[in-house]
Design a protein around this motif. Structure first.
Motif, short mmCIF file in Angstrom:
data_model
loop_
_atom_site.label_atom_id
_atom_site.label_comp_id
_atom_site.label_asym_id
_atom_site.label_seq_id
_atom_site.Cartn_x
_atom_site.Cartn_y
_atom_site.Cartn_z
N UNK A 1 16.17 46.45 6.15
CA UNK A 1 16.71 45.13 6.41
C UNK A 1 16.76 44.26 5.16
N UNK A 2 15.87 44.52 4.19
CA UNK A 2 15.90 43.74 2.96
C UNK A 2 17.25 43.84 2.28
N UNK A 3 17.82 45.05 2.24
CA UNK A 3 19.14 45.21 1.64
C UNK A 3 20.20 44.51 2.46
N UNK A 4 20.02 44.54 3.78
CA UNK A 4 20.95 43.84 4.66
C UNK A 4 20.92 42.34 4.38
N UNK A 5 19.73 41.80 4.15
CA UNK A 5 19.59 40.38 3.83
C UNK A 5 20.37 40.05 2.56
N UNK A 6 20.24 40.90 1.54
CA UNK A 6 20.95 40.66 0.30
C UNK A 6 22.46 40.78 0.49
N UNK A 7 22.87 41.84 1.16
CA UNK A 7 24.30 42.09 1.32
C UNK A 7 25.00 40.97 2.08
N UNK A 8 24.31 40.45 3.09
CA UNK A 8 24.91 39.42 3.93
C UNK A 8 24.63 38.00 3.44
N UNK A 9 23.76 37.89 2.44
CA UNK A 9 23.42 36.57 1.93
C UNK A 9 22.69 35.72 2.96
N UNK A 10 21.84 36.34 3.76
CA UNK A 10 21.14 35.62 4.82
C UNK A 10 20.07 34.70 4.24
N UNK A 11 19.93 33.53 4.79
CA UNK A 11 18.89 32.59 4.38
C UNK A 11 17.69 32.73 5.32
N UNK A 12 16.61 32.05 4.96
CA UNK A 12 15.44 32.08 5.84
C UNK A 12 15.77 31.44 7.19
N UNK A 13 16.57 30.40 7.19
CA UNK A 13 16.97 29.82 8.47
C UNK A 13 17.71 30.85 9.32
N UNK A 14 18.55 31.68 8.71
CA UNK A 14 19.24 32.73 9.45
C UNK A 14 18.25 33.72 10.05
N UNK A 15 17.25 34.11 9.26
CA UNK A 15 16.25 35.07 9.72
C UNK A 15 15.50 34.52 10.93
N UNK A 16 15.08 33.28 10.86
CA UNK A 16 14.34 32.68 11.96
C UNK A 16 15.22 32.53 13.18
N UNK A 17 16.49 32.27 12.97
CA UNK A 17 17.42 32.12 14.10
C UNK A 17 17.52 33.40 14.91
N UNK A 18 17.38 34.56 14.28
CA UNK A 18 17.43 35.82 15.00
C UNK A 18 16.32 35.90 16.05
N UNK A 19 15.16 35.37 15.72
CA UNK A 19 14.01 35.47 16.62
C UNK A 19 13.89 34.29 17.57
N UNK A 20 14.61 33.21 17.30
CA UNK A 20 14.44 31.99 18.07
C UNK A 20 14.62 32.15 19.58
N UNK A 21 15.60 32.93 20.07
CA UNK A 21 15.76 33.03 21.52
C UNK A 21 14.51 33.55 22.24
N UNK A 22 13.73 34.38 21.58
CA UNK A 22 12.55 34.95 22.22
C UNK A 22 11.24 34.53 21.60
N UNK A 23 11.25 33.50 20.76
CA UNK A 23 10.03 33.08 20.06
C UNK A 23 9.99 31.57 19.99
#
Length: 272
Positions: free
Chosen positions: A137-159
């Motif tokens: 997933x680290x490479x995916x983060x780089x490739x997609x230019x994901x920010x920390x807010x994006x990462x947290x948003x993935x978990x927000x519906x269940x966290x």
């Protein structure tokens, strides 16, 4: 009182409050995680809080620094969820500023946050696009230019901790408002904790034991708040069932932090 000091005191006050059903407190340890481990984390994390307060590093680096500093004890993960809430509040000096800081997080913040997982055993939800526990997933983060807010948003519906980033720290604010207005002496933190426990399904419980266990916990907490069930009995029952509302504990820490920053006198409250 400095922001870094408020963060340390908030962590200390939360873990010492009793009874908080199922969680480590001044009367209960787990086999591998003790009150002393939580207190040690509150002490050891100070340099990371100072880094955040002075703006010397980004949020992801601050979270990684805190996790690295507190990994020296053998009590496991004690405060990862709390760090996720405390660092934006420290860096932004309040909720409004935290929202700005969150909006400005970067891909580097996301990568540093991801690296912090190597030092923890945090339960996170998987998504179709990104599993934060997968090294690829680290490479995916780089490739997609994901920010920390994006990462947290993935978990927000269940966290519920992650949701605080997108809902204006609504539950943390509830805890702070309760403490700032509570007349109930040294039990103020416990009562603030129960105010969430009776109304919100704890997502740490859901991840660990399922939604039914979280709903049972809510129902029991409601009985305690109505005075028909003893908090101490509820605590023992949670410990027997392996139920620990860890997400609500993290949010309680953030609420205590906000209350301290806004002038809550915890020492006078403790003497009442």
């Amino acid at each position: 009182m400095r922001r870094s000091e408020c963060a340390q005191i908030a962590m200390m006050l939360e873990v010492c409050a009793y009874p908080k059903p199922g969680n480590v407190d001044r009367c209960h340890d787990y086999d591998d995680t003790w009150l002393e481990h939580f207190l040690a984390s509150a002490i050891l994390a100070r340099p990371a809080f100072v880094t955040a307060e002075t703006g010397a590093a980004g949020m992801g680096a601050c979270i990684k620094e805190a996790v690295s500093l507190t990994a020296v004890h053998r009590g496991g993960n004690t405060h990862f969820g709390a760090y996720l809430l405390l660092f934006p509040l420290i860096m932004g000096d309040g909720i409004a500023g935290a929202q700005t800081v969150i909006a400005e997080t970067t891909t580097d913040d996301a990568l540093r946050f991801y690296e912090a997982f190597a030092l923890t055993e945090v339960r996170m939800n998987k998504t179709d696009d990104l599993d934060v526990n997968d090294p690829e997933s680290a490479q995916h983060i780089r490739d997609e230019g994901l920010t920390l807010r994006d990462i947290i948003s993935y978990s927000a519906p269940g966290d519920m901790v992650c949701r605080e980033w997108s809902n204006g720290f609504a539950l943390s604010r509830r805890v702070a408002d309760y403490l700032l207005s509570a007349p109930n002496g040294k039990q103020a933190i416990v009562r603030a904790f129960f105010s969430l426990l009776e109304s919100e399904p704890d997502t740490f419980i859901i991840k660990k034991l399922g939604r039914e266990a979280a709903e049972w916990t809510m129902a029991r907490a409601q009985e305690v708040c109505r005075g028909i069930y003893a908090a101490e009995e509820f605590d023992e029952e949670c410990l027997e069932r392996g139920i620990n509302p860890g997400s609500i504990a993290d949010i309680t820490i953030a609420g205590i932090y906000l209350a301290l920053r806004e002038g809550w006198d915890w020492e006078s409250c403790r003497r009442a």
